[in-house]
Every structure is written in C-alpha cells, then in structure tokens.
Design an enzyme around this catalytic site. Structure first.
Site, mmCIF file in Angstrom:
data_model
loop_
_atom_site.group_PDB
_atom_site.id
_atom_site.type_symbol
_atom_site.label_atom_id
_atom_site.label_comp_id
_atom_site.label_asym_id
_atom_site.label_seq_id
_atom_site.Cartn_x
_atom_site.Cartn_y
_atom_site.Cartn_z
ATOM 1 N N LEU A 24 1.608 3.241 -1.706
ATOM 2 C CA LEU A 24 1.710 2.152 -0.737
ATOM 3 C C LEU A 24 2.327 0.909 -1.357
ATOM 4 O O LEU A 24 3.065 0.173 -0.692
ATOM 5 C CB LEU A 24 0.326 1.817 -0.168
ATOM 6 C CG LEU A 24 -0.437 3.000 0.451
ATOM 7 C CD1 LEU A 24 -1.740 2.501 1.080
ATOM 8 C CD2 LEU A 24 0.411 3.710 1.494
ATOM 9 N N ARG A 48 -7.400 -4.862 -15.672
ATOM 10 C CA ARG A 48 -8.788 -4.984 -16.147
ATOM 11 C C ARG A 48 -8.939 -5.989 -17.274
ATOM 12 O O ARG A 48 -10.034 -6.464 -17.545
ATOM 13 C CB ARG A 48 -9.289 -3.621 -16.645
ATOM 14 C CG ARG A 48 -9.458 -2.619 -15.546
ATOM 15 C CD ARG A 48 -9.729 -1.244 -16.111
ATOM 16 N NE ARG A 48 -8.583 -0.741 -16.861
ATOM 17 C CZ ARG A 48 -8.500 0.491 -17.343
ATOM 18 N NH1 ARG A 48 -9.482 1.340 -17.146
ATOM 19 N NH2 ARG A 48 -7.430 0.883 -17.990
ATOM 20 N N TYR A 82 -13.807 2.025 4.510
ATOM 21 C CA TYR A 82 -15.227 2.178 4.167
ATOM 22 C C TYR A 82 -15.753 1.001 3.344
ATOM 23 O O TYR A 82 -16.900 1.018 2.905
ATOM 24 C CB TYR A 82 -15.507 3.536 3.502
ATOM 25 C CG TYR A 82 -14.729 3.818 2.246
ATOM 26 C CD1 TYR A 82 -15.035 3.178 1.058
ATOM 27 C CD2 TYR A 82 -13.685 4.720 2.249
ATOM 28 C CE1 TYR A 82 -14.323 3.426 -0.096
ATOM 29 C CE2 TYR A 82 -12.968 4.979 1.092
ATOM 30 C CZ TYR A 82 -13.290 4.330 -0.073
ATOM 31 O OH TYR A 82 -12.592 4.565 -1.217
ATOM 32 N N LYS A 129 -14.367 -2.645 -3.295
ATOM 33 C CA LYS A 129 -13.498 -3.093 -2.202
ATOM 34 C C LYS A 129 -14.242 -4.099 -1.311
ATOM 35 O O LYS A 129 -13.647 -5.077 -0.834
ATOM 36 C CB LYS A 129 -13.046 -1.889 -1.372
ATOM 37 C CG LYS A 129 -12.117 -0.906 -2.115
ATOM 38 C CD LYS A 129 -10.693 -1.420 -2.251
ATOM 39 C CE LYS A 129 -9.697 -0.330 -2.637
ATOM 40 N NZ LYS A 129 -8.333 -0.818 -2.824
HETATM 41 N N1 LIG Z 1 -3.452 6.125 0.506
HETATM 42 C C1 LIG Z 1 -4.535 5.944 1.225
HETATM 43 O O1 LIG Z 1 -4.909 6.768 2.068
HETATM 44 C C2 LIG Z 1 -5.343 4.709 1.057
HETATM 45 C C3 LIG Z 1 -6.410 4.495 1.925
HETATM 46 C C4 LIG Z 1 -7.178 3.346 1.783
HETATM 47 C C5 LIG Z 1 -6.846 2.434 0.803
HETATM 48 N N2 LIG Z 1 -5.819 2.684 -0.047
HETATM 49 C C6 LIG Z 1 -5.514 1.662 -1.049
HETATM 50 O O2 LIG Z 1 -4.143 1.456 -1.120
HETATM 51 C C7 LIG Z 1 -3.785 1.025 -2.424
HETATM 52 C C8 LIG Z 1 -2.648 1.873 -2.958
HETATM 53 O O3 LIG Z 1 -3.096 3.203 -3.084
HETATM 54 P P1 LIG Z 1 -2.087 4.416 -3.106
HETATM 55 O O4 LIG Z 1 -2.566 5.380 -2.084
HETATM 56 O O5 LIG Z 1 -0.713 3.915 -3.029
HETATM 57 O O6 LIG Z 1 -2.408 5.108 -4.526
HETATM 58 P P2 LIG Z 1 -1.668 5.010 -5.925
HETATM 59 O O7 LIG Z 1 -0.253 5.434 -5.791
HETATM 60 O O8 LIG Z 1 -2.546 5.765 -6.851
HETATM 61 O O9 LIG Z 1 -1.667 3.470 -6.272
HETATM 62 C C9 LIG Z 1 -2.538 2.870 -7.175
HETATM 63 C C10 LIG Z 1 -1.706 1.961 -8.072
HETATM 64 O O10 LIG Z 1 -2.591 1.155 -8.839
HETATM 65 C C11 LIG Z 1 -2.060 1.064 -10.153
HETATM 66 N N3 LIG Z 1 -3.148 0.839 -11.080
HETATM 67 C C12 LIG Z 1 -4.220 1.637 -11.294
HETATM 68 N N4 LIG Z 1 -4.973 1.135 -12.285
HETATM 69 C C13 LIG Z 1 -4.374 0.006 -12.709
HETATM 70 C C14 LIG Z 1 -4.669 -0.939 -13.733
HETATM 71 N N5 LIG Z 1 -5.785 -0.849 -14.488
HETATM 72 N N6 LIG Z 1 -3.834 -1.998 -13.906
HETATM 73 C C15 LIG Z 1 -2.746 -2.111 -13.120
HETATM 74 N N7 LIG Z 1 -2.415 -1.247 -12.146
HETATM 75 C C16 LIG Z 1 -3.223 -0.182 -11.957
HETATM 76 C C17 LIG Z 1 -1.394 2.387 -10.408
HETATM 77 O O11 LIG Z 1 -0.348 2.274 -11.384
HETATM 78 P P3 LIG Z 1 -0.523 2.680 -12.934
HETATM 79 O O12 LIG Z 1 -1.145 4.051 -12.981
HETATM 80 O O13 LIG Z 1 0.883 2.587 -13.450
HETATM 81 O O14 LIG Z 1 -1.403 1.619 -13.548
HETATM 82 C C18 LIG Z 1 -0.821 2.721 -9.042
HETATM 83 O O15 LIG Z 1 0.496 2.254 -8.927
HETATM 84 C C19 LIG Z 1 -5.040 1.110 -3.243
HETATM 85 O O16 LIG Z 1 -5.655 -0.180 -3.256
HETATM 86 C C20 LIG Z 1 -5.901 2.048 -2.460
HETATM 87 O O17 LIG Z 1 -7.288 1.834 -2.664
HETATM 88 C C21 LIG Z 1 -5.054 3.800 0.064
#
Ligand SMILES: NC(=O)c1ccc[n+]([C@@H]2O[C@H](COP(=O)([O-])OP(=O)(O)OC[C@H]3O[C@@H](n4cnc5c(N)ncnc54)[C@H](OP(=O)(O)O)[C@@H]3O)[C@@H](O)[C@H]2O)c1
Ligand SMILES: NC(=O)c1ccc[n+]([C@@H]2O[C@H](COP(=O)([O-])OP(=O)(O)OC[C@H]3O[C@@H](n4cnc5c(N)ncnc54)[C@H](OP(=O)(O)O)[C@@H]3O)[C@@H](O)[C@H]2O)c1
Ligand SMILES: NC(=O)c1ccc[n+]([C@@H]2O[C@H](COP(=O)([O-])OP(=O)(O)OC[C@H]3O[C@@H](n4cnc5c(N)ncnc54)[C@H](OP(=O)(O)O)[C@@H]3O)[C@@H](O)[C@H]2O)c1
Ligand SMILES: NC(=O)c1ccc[n+]([C@@H]2O[C@H](COP(=O)([O-])OP(=O)(O)OC[C@H]3O[C@@H](n4cnc5c(N)ncnc54)[C@H](OP(=O)(O)O)[C@@H]3O)[C@@H](O)[C@H]2O)c1
Lengths: 312, 312, 312, 312
Positions: free
Chosen positions: C48, C96, C176, C191
């Site tokens: 996203l 972090r 949630y 969250k």
């Molecule tokens: N997809 C869904 O269905 C859904 C639903 C509800 C909410 N969300 C929310 O949407 C957001 C994006 O999720 P996504 O689905 O796109 O998953 P994603 O591709 O796994 O995105 C998570 C991102 O966070 C980064 N990240 C993780 N740990 C980090 C750290 N310690 N420091 C800096 N960056 C960090 C990761 O990059 P690196 O690994 O390079 O650090 C990755 O680019 C999240 O907040 C998620 O909770 C998604």
C-alpha cells in the site's frame, strides 16, 4: 453587543448538584463474595489500586499487590490486613521488565497459587506538550502502561491456560483512551492499546475461561495522578465545573465497581469498557453543551429569534 | 494565587492557524465523473444540499432535488443548471409523509429513472433546553431526520432492488450524533438513528449493489443551520476557538467529499462514518486539551513541579 | 428439524454483487495537486505504501520513501520515477530506533526540506494465538507500529513546529483497531495506540498548522500482509463472503483516498478515522447479519411464526 | 487442498467454557438498598423488565410497572409483591402516546410520588429483511423504542426538575445499537437514538440531579425477544457458539447490574453505556476471531509458513 452577551450574563456554576449525588462509602457486594479467591493487583500500594485491594480484601479475597516500591507496598499491605483480617501479600515488580514479571508470577504462585482476579492498574503519566517529549519520555509511559499490562496479562494468561484455570482480568484505563487528548498523548496511546488488547483477548480467551473488562475513570483525586496531571491545582475547578454530577469520584466508588466486575455477579460480562466519570466525557464532547451558560431569560430571547427565522 | 494563575495569563487565541489550512475552492473529481449518472438530493435547494448538487451537476450528473419549498428548489435548480449546463430537476416533497415520498419517487422515476446516487441531507434542528421540549417539538425533528431518511431510503431501496440496480447512499448527520449533546437532543437522537440505519443497510443490502456512507459535518455556515443553532451569533467565536484548523468549513469542501463518496472512486467504501469538522470533536472531547491555554513559561514551572513529585 | 433447517437450505453466496462495485483504477485528484509538495512515506517500497507513493508522485509530489530494505526502496523509487517523471528519494530507516529516525529526518531535510505530507504506513504483523506470544514477539510488532509511528511523528512534528511549517499527517491502521481481534492482539493494540496518538495531536497541534487523519483499511491483497495473515490462503474466501461489496480492495483505491486526505481538498479534515473496507466491519459486527443466509421462502415461514406470537 | 483445509479439520465448539462462568443467581446489593425509593419500570410485566422489578422490589423499592397489557402487569405485580413483601403498582400505558404517558405519570404521582429510579425497558422488535418493511412496520418499532422512551423521559424529567428532585434514568438498548445490524434496522436505529438521547441528557440534566446510563444486553432468553428474533430456534446455537462466555445471559444477571446502576453506589456514573453480552460483540466484530477454528497442529504449520516468508 449580542456577541458578548452570554459571557457577561453567564449562569454561575455552583456545582450545587453534587448534593444530589452523594457517594456511597460502604461496600456493595455481599460479605464473603471473594472468599477463597486470590486477587493480584498491580500498583496496589497506592491510590485507586489500594482502594480496590482494600475492598477485595474486605470481601474475603487473599490479595497480592505488586509495584516497584516495596516499602509502600508493605505499609499498605499491613494496614489493609489489619483492618480486614485477610492476608495481603506483596511482591516487588517493575512491570516494564518481562523477566521481573515472570519472577513476580513465580512468587505469586508460591504465595497463593494462580489468581482468580487480575487487576492491571499500574500506570505512569504526566502532562506535557507533545513537542517537548523525547523518545525516552514517550517510552517511559508506554512501557509501563501498554507493555507492562501486556507482559503481566500474557504471563498470567499462559500459566492459567496451562493450569486450565479461569480468571477475571480488569484493566484501568481512562476516558481519554477513547477520544485521545493533547498534552497526555503517550498515556492516551498506551491506554487505547490496553483497551484493544483486552477486547482482543475477551474474544480469544473466553474458551479458556477468562473474562476481560475495562474501567475508564474520570478524575478521582489521588496523590499519584493529581501531582503529575494538575500540579498547580488550577485545573481541578474547571473539571468539576464540567462534570454533570458536580464532583470528583471517590476511590471507594471505583473499588465497588471493580469488585462487581471481578465477581461472579459479572460472570457474563466480557469485552466491556465502562466509563465511570460523573458524566464528564459526554459533557465535554457534546457540541452544544456550553449552552448551559444561557440563562432562562436569554432562552426566551433566543426562542423568539429562532421562531422568527424564515426559510433555510 | 496558583489556582487562578492560568485564567489570568492565558494564551490569547487568534486562530491564526487557519492560514495553514486554506480551503480548496475548486472541484476535486475529474470532469465527467458523474456523466450518465442520476443523483437525488433531499434538501438540495439550500445550504449544504445546494452545494453538493452544484458539484455533482458540474461533474455531469443529472440532479433531482426535493424538499418542501418548491420556489426555493426551482430557483436553485435554474441557477445551477445555467452554470453547469446540466439539467437539475425539482420535486416537491415533505419527507415526513411516506405517501408523499412514494409519489416523489414516482415522479423521479418518470423524470430520470431511478437514481445512482442518493443523498439524504434534509433535516430540521433548533437549540432548546430539553425540559422545554413538548412531544410535538420532539417529533418535529425526529420525523424529518430519522423517519424522513428511513422513508426515502426504504422506498428507493425497494425499487432499486426490484430493478436490480446498484446505488450509492450518503447521509449527512453531525458530529454530536456520536457523543450526544444537550440542547439539541432530538437532533442528536435522530441523527444517531440515521447512522445505525445506514450501518445496518450497508451490511444487509451490499448484495443488492448498494453502498451506505455518512458524513458528520462540524460547523459550516449556512442560513438554515446557523439561524436556528446560533441565532445571536455569540456561539460562533467559541466554536472557532476550539476548532484546531481555526475556521469553519466551507460548503464546497463538503461537496467535494460527498462527490468522492458517491463516485466509483469510493466503490469499496461502505458502512463508513466520516467526521469532517476541522478537528472540533477531538478537541472538545479530550480531557486535557484546555492546557493549550498554558504558556511556555508556565510549562516550565509545571515541569519543575512534576519532576519534584516523589512517590504516588 | 427446524434447528438445522437454515444450514441445509442456506443461500449460496456468490459475491456476484462485486459486479456492482467496480474499482476505479484511475487517479482521482487533479493533475498537479501535489506540485511543489514533498511527501514522506514510511514503508513506501512495497504494498500500500508503494501505491500511495506512486499516486502522490503522479500528482506532482516529490516523494521520499523510507524503510529497512534499501534495495527494495531503490527499485520502487526507480520504477515510480520513471513512470511519473518526478523524483522519488529513498532513505534507509528502521523506525524502531529513535536515533535512526532522527538521522533519517536529517537526510530528508537535506534532500527535499521538511515534508508537507507524512504517511505513517510502515507496520509489522502476523497471526498467532496470544498464548504463544513471547514478550519479544509482542514487542516486535508494537515497537514498529506504535513506537515507530510515534518516533517519526514526534521527530518531524518538532522540526516542523520549529520551522513554523504546516503539514498533513496520515496513518494507516486497520479495522480491528476499533474492535480488537484475537490472534493479532499486538497489532490491534499498537494500531489503537496510533489512532489515539493521532486524535491527541489533531487537537493539540492544529495551532501549529498540522492535521492528523487515519485510514482503517479492510483486506487488500499485498504480499506483506497476506503472507503473514493468511499464509494458507484459506481465510480469504471467508473474508470475501462477508464483505458486502463482494471483493477485496485495490491498492489504488486506498491511494486515491490517501491522496485526498493529504491534499488541500481535505484541509478542513483533522482527527478523522476513515474505515475503508467494503463494509466488512459492519457486516461482521451486526448481530443479525447472518440472517442473509435465510431464503425468501424461509422468510415467509418466519414471518408467519412471528405474526402468530402472542404476548411477551 | 489448503483452501478447504480448515473447514474440514475445524475445532469442535462445545461451549464447554460456560462451566467457567456460572451465573450468580442471588441478589448483589445490600438489603434495603432501595428502601424508601420509588422505581418506575416500563415493560416491567415481562422478561427483563420483570426481573429488574423483582430485584428492586426485593431490595426495598416501591415499584410501579407500566405497559399495555394490564392483566399481565397485574399478575406480575401480585407475584412479585407476594415474594418480596413490597408493593408493586401497575399503570396501563402505551408509551407511543404522549397523552397516555402524561396520564400515566399523573397516576404514578398520586400512587407513589415521583420516582427516584426510572428504567426505560419497553420495546418492540422483530426480524425482517429491510426491503420488506413498510413505513408502518418501521414506525411500529421506532414509535415504541425511540419516541416512547423520549416521551417517558421528557415527561418525568420536566416534573422532576419542577420538583427539584434528582433521579437515576436507565435505558435498555442492545449491542447492535452501536454497530447497526441488518434484519433489525428499525430497532437498531431507534436504540441508537435512545443512546444519543441519554448521552445528551446526561450532559444537560446533571445540574438538575439526574443521571442517565444504558445497558446494552446481548442475548438473554425471554419469550418476548426470542419469539420475534429467532422464531425457529435455529439461530440460538450460532449465537452461543460465538459468545466467549459460552452461554446466554440470565435475567437476574441484568437485574443485578441494573440495580447497581440505579443505586447510590453508582451515583458518580452518568453518560455510560455498558455492554453486557458474554463477549459476543467483540467476538463478532474482530476480523481474525474465526481463527479459533484453527487447531494447534494447524498453528504449527502456519507458523512455519509465516516464518519462511521473506520480504513484503
Ligand atoms: N494489506 C492489507 O490488507 C492491510 C489491511 C489493514 C491495514 N494494513 C496496513 O497497511 C500498511 C501497509 O501494509 P501492506 O499491506 O502494504 O504490507 P507491507 O508491504 O508488508 O508493508 C509494510 C511496510 O512496512 C515496512 N516496515 C516494516 N518494518 C519496518 C521498520 N522497522 N522500519 C521501517 N519500515 C518498516 C516494510 O519495509 P521493510 O521490510 O523494507 O522495512 C514494508 O514496506 C500497514 O500499516 C498495514 O498494517 C494493510
Ligand atoms: N486518579 C485518577 O483520576 C485516574 C483517572 C483515570 C485513570 N486513572 C488510572 O488509575 C490507575 C491508578 O492511578 P492512581 O490515580 O491510583 O495513581 P497512582 O497512585 O500513581 O498509581 C499508580 C501505581 O502504579 C504503580 N507503578 C508505576 N510504575 C510501575 C512499574 N513500572 N511497575 C509496577 N508498578 C508501577 C505505582 O507504584 P510504584 O511507584 O511503587 O511502582 C503506583 O502504585 C492508573 O492506571 C491510572 O492511569 C486514574
Ligand atoms: N451547516 C452545518 O453547520 C451543519 C452541521 C452539521 C450537520 N449539518 C447537516 O447538514 C444538512 C444540511 O443542513 P444545512 O446547514 O444546509 O441547512 P438547511 O439549508 O436548513 O438545509 C436543510 C434542508 O432540509 C430541507 N427540509 C427540511 N425539512 C424538510 C422536509 N420535511 N421535507 C423535505 N425537506 C426538508 C430544507 O428545505 P425545505 O425547507 O424546502 O423543506 C432544507 O433545504 C442537514 O442534514 C444538517 O443537519 C449541517
Ligand atoms: N432479551 C434479549 O435478549 C434482549 C437483548 C437486547 C435487548 N433487549 C431489550 O430488553 C428489553 C426487554 O426485552 P425482553 O426481552 O424482556 O422482551 P419483552 O418481554 O417482550 O419486553 C418488552 C416489554 O415492552 C412492553 N411494551 C411493548 N410495547 C409497549 C408500548 N407500546 N407501551 C408500553 N410498553 C410496551 C411489553 O409489554 P406490553 O406488551 O404489555 O405492552 C413488554 O413488557 C427491551 O428493551 C429489549 O429491546 C433484550
């Protein structure tokens, strides 16, 4: 002029209404309601935690209180035990440290066995503009409130599940967990996190015999809370002014509610969040509540103006 | 003395921050976003309803506006049509009367066919102490806001389902639908009812191709709202003072949001309730937000006091 | 027998309704809406975050994306830049670590100056029974989601305040966060904490020109989320079945909403929490929504039974 | 295949956990807690209203119960009086009719004087697809639940204010007042309206000595509710399956809670909404709660899959 009219003739608030709402000082539940029960209360040495401990002890529980200051815990334990005749144990524990929590639960098990009632009440807080918060200041609050509650809850939960023993978990949050609030952002965030944790576990761990509920207190004078939230004392009057019940809460009132929620009378309650604040929250949040400043004479004028309005 | 300290030295609010938040006056969605779409807007002749109609019409929709005052509707329709080049139809309808609503939808069907976009925006409201409300005063509001919305929604819903046609429903409620508010209790109750209706139907009627969403506006100056909610004009300054964005909203801002929610760009949104209020709600509801009155010098004093606190 | 009647004759769900709700794949805002604006997106290299970056870049923003994996960031940056013609910068940062965040903002300042738009999107999550969570597993999520968001927000906030520069902050939470959920308790808690932080700052930092809003997405297929939340793929069908809109969301849909919230069109929006989930939340939460399994014939039988009921 | 894996090996729910949560059948409050108090309960002749009346009467209150069916009221009154030794009065009243409500309060005043405790418990409800609701069906529910509650509350409120007498108001809503629910849309809307009314008056009428609180019950078997909400009985098992506490509630449990809220022990509680549902709401609403169907062996497989995931 009309624009400044209300300010000048504003209704004087006396909070006289508090006369309608006298606090009940006695204990609500039947004698012995916690007979043969063990209650574990974090932050049980002071303030609200102390009041809840005293009430549960009075009702027959064997209590265990835990926090950092052993001397404070010991003095409280002795005072309560001597009043109620029921043993209050103490365990020193800093809830931020998962190993300390684990050792604390070891001690708890050997003192009393696993508890029937758990109250996550320990917390830290202080008022501060958010732009003045360092990362450490942020963590000093969230580590106690959110991580501390999680460590205690997960450690006890695992052992209770292992032992196939049911329990009632109660956490004390705050009314601004829901709305957020400036100047206490770390506390608001951590308390909101605690609420989500409890709602999550209420759904997940019912099958293991666990209930999870929350009390959100409004302002109740305790040394711990008020010295860090209203050090000058100048905020208190404004709070009382906006509390519909016209007064602060009393520790014993929250202790009675906590005892109810932890008792079998509430065995069907889980996942609930109970605001207990004299009406402060709804009074602040409602957009037109400031109109209580309008006098009856002013209402007559306003009604005439409204009636004479034509069209949209 | 310490107790009156803050009042005297309080930070002066200038709401200068509104300079950071200039309203965008243009139309947000791409040209033609509502091409070949029919939109039905209750209360579309005035205020926010008029603004939403103008925006949808500008974006290519054929609009139908309905309310009690035919002359007002007609004048609005002509003005908008002449600006946008798209036809705006009018239907006289008192939404409190289910038969009138049924006849209105008959007319709508013959004018444009069933709509793709429905906006329940018609409402009534006035400030009044609740103890001065007669049963008729109570019903004068709830009949328009809750029953009127239900009658329009059920009548259109049934016919759309019958025709296997999808639609986007949007209702305009208010920020105090959530918190309640004294002095506008009938409106608070009826608007909360509308929100529950929409959440219910979002779950139930998705299978028929219908989406249901809500906007909760904060204060936006319209003749209809302000003449009955702040007839003396003395309330407005207090509202602006507590709005973090430092200003009232503009009708075009809500119109852009409403157009988005009614468009295919939001086809995955249903059951949502969107507060749009410059931050007023969170600002009112948060217990410690009054501390914005504390000056930097006072913060230094307070921090020293907090730091020197020992124990709980 | 009556008791098993519904199960056997249950309505078959085809989610055919998704035909009514086609996703709009194009970009919603007018060309150049973010011209001369700088946007900072955590986790902007994947999922996203990547979609939001692409949309903002397309709309003229200079974007800076930050996360742990520099190679992933660089590839995304190049791909987006080459499509949009607008520079996408990368900064390696583990949110972090407060010192890493501070260094990251130093780099950001020297690359582009302080940002106009901040999106806290980085997160971690995985499904797990809560009794299997170690303290470290708990912290592995809350440290990224809650502390990481706080460190980024406080660091940028302080510098923006210092520079008297306004900004729009957006955080991505989840549906949630509101209800809590078993099996993702650390994420739910963290969250919820982020939401409280944003509501707190919306109230507190409006005076400095800052807005704070939240999107709560429902399920949108990304590799990061789905591989840790539904590794077997067996959960997805159940989700789609209960989503009233009949399908998962698309990254571009959330990107359009995020662009709106970050733009001047939403300059009056602050403190808002926007659920964007195809109606999943209301569909799960409403107690009688399972009755959609009842067929029209069964409804006739049930109506007759209800009608014949006498008394209470 | 993996996709159908869980369904086949799903955990069998026995709701055996209900053994952990035995209902307490006794009365919680101290003897005489309502001595010299008058309680007015609408719908007090049957179901939950009857249970609350019995408990208040047992605790010393003089009760007055009101609804449409005089014979039902009279039989209940006699049975309760003969058990408790405290007089239970009856007044015939259809709460939809404001004049009937006014006459009822006249009678009440002459029987017992104005009440100290008011419980708005009367309601109507039935399950029905919303597209089958006529305007009259809509009004048949909202007129009782929302208008009826408002008429009773406003009439009593005015007279209490006039007499400078404080009182505790309690209303019984439902867990889906918050979420909405398909198939019971009129009830959801009206109950949400009642909650907003009570929050509004909690803020507005505190100064007159009035408190306003709400209980949202989950499923408790009563003839009135279950015959119209689950006429075939096939819905009940699904409800119990998803209730973390593993059983329905008991009328006496809600009666104990209602007595607490109406007593002086809760004199600091106002504007509160208390969910009392065995955890059903959080269990339904949380997105991942269906994972309780996953067995321990399946968790091991899933954990391995999650661990092996690389990148986002
Ligand atoms: N997809 C869904 O269905 C859904 C639903 C509800 C909410 N969300 C929310 O949407 C957001 C994006 O999720 P996504 O689905 O796109 O998953 P994603 O591709 O796994 O995105 C998570 C991102 O966070 C980064 N990240 C993780 N740990 C980090 C750290 N310690 N420091 C800096 N960056 C960090 C990761 O990059 P690196 O690994 O390079 O650090 C990755 O680019 C999240 O907040 C998620 O909770 C998604
Ligand atoms: N009073 C109010 O108006 C009010 C309003 C809303 C919510 N609350 C909540 O009510 C609860 C009790 O507050 P209170 O007013 O009674 O204040 P308090 O007396 O300061 O209580 C806080 C307790 O937490 C313990 N504690 C702090 N850090 C700890 C740590 N790291 N490990 C273990 N224990 C720790 C303290 O004991 P040690 O110092 O010995 O560790 C102390 O006993 C808190 O959760 C508070 O947030 C109070
Ligand atoms: N402006 C604000 O600050 C604000 C804030 C929060 C919410 N809102 C909401 O925004 C919406 C629009 O309000 P507004 O400010 O634009 O005020 P407004 O101009 O007074 O709009 C109300 C509209 O409702 C129509 N209406 C009233 N009774 C009706 C009936 N029985 N049947 C059919 N139509 C009826 C009126 O037309 P006729 O008189 O011709 O019937 C009028 O066009 C309302 O839902 C209001 O509650 C406004
Ligand atoms: N049982 C549950 O699972 C459950 C769950 C959630 C909420 N509730 C709520 O709990 C309350 C009690 O319900 P219950 O289960 O005890 O059902 P119930 O026995 O059917 O109670 C409803 C009562 O309302 C009275 N009533 C209905 N229409 C009236 C009118 N026009 N005027 C005056 N009184 C009227 C009825 O008496 P008459 O017929 O004599 O008028 C009856 O005594 C209701 O508010 C209900 O919504 C129940």
């Amino acid at each position: 002029s009309l624009k400044t009219w209300f300010r000048c003739s504003a209704v004087q608030f006396s909070s006289a209404q508090s006369g309608f709402f006298p606090p009940a000082e006695g204990i609500m539940l039947p004698v012995g309601a916690f007979h043969n029960r063990v209650a574990f209360i974090t932050g049980g040495g002071t303030g609200l935690g102390r009041a809840m401990t005293a009430t549960l002890s009075q009702l027959g529980a064997q209590c265990v209180i835990a926090s950092r200051k052993l001397d404070v815990l010991q003095q409280t334990a002795e005072e309560i035990s001597s009043q109620t005749g029921n043993k209050v144990h103490v365990v020193q524990c800093d809830v931020r440290d998962p190993q300390a929590v684990s050792r604390c639960v070891d001690q708890l098990e050997s003192l009393t066995g696993l508890p029937d009632v758990i109250i996550n009440n320990a917390a830290g807080n202080f008022v501060c503009p958010s732009e003045r918060l360092s990362p450490n200041a942020w963590k000093s609050i969230t580590d106690i409130v959110l991580n501390g509650t999680a460590f205690v809850t997960l450690e006890l939960g695992k052992r209770l599940i292992q032992s196939q023993k049911g329990a009632s978990f109660l956490a004390i949050t705050t009314i601004y967990a829901e709305s957020g609030s400036g100047f206490v952002a770390p506390s608001a965030s951590a308390k909101a996190g605690v609420e989500a944790l409890y709602k999550s576990l209420a759904a997940e761990w019912g099958r293991y015999g666990h209930r999870f509920n929350i009390i959100q207190p409004g302002p109740i004078r305790t040394k711990g809370a008020f010295s860090r939230l209203d050090p000058t004392g100048s905020f208190e009057k404004a709070m009382i002014d906006r509390i519909p019940v016209g007064r602060l809460g009393k520790p014993v009132e929250i202790a009675n509610l906590a005892a109810y929620l932890s008792s079998d009378f509430a065995s069907w309650m889980s996942g609930a969040i109970i605001r207990f604040d004299g009406g402060e929250y709804v009074s602040m949040a409602g957009e037109f509540n400031d109109l209580r400043r309008v006098t009856p004479e002013q209402w007559k004028v306003m009604e005439a103006m409204i009636r004479s309005t034509k069209g949209s």
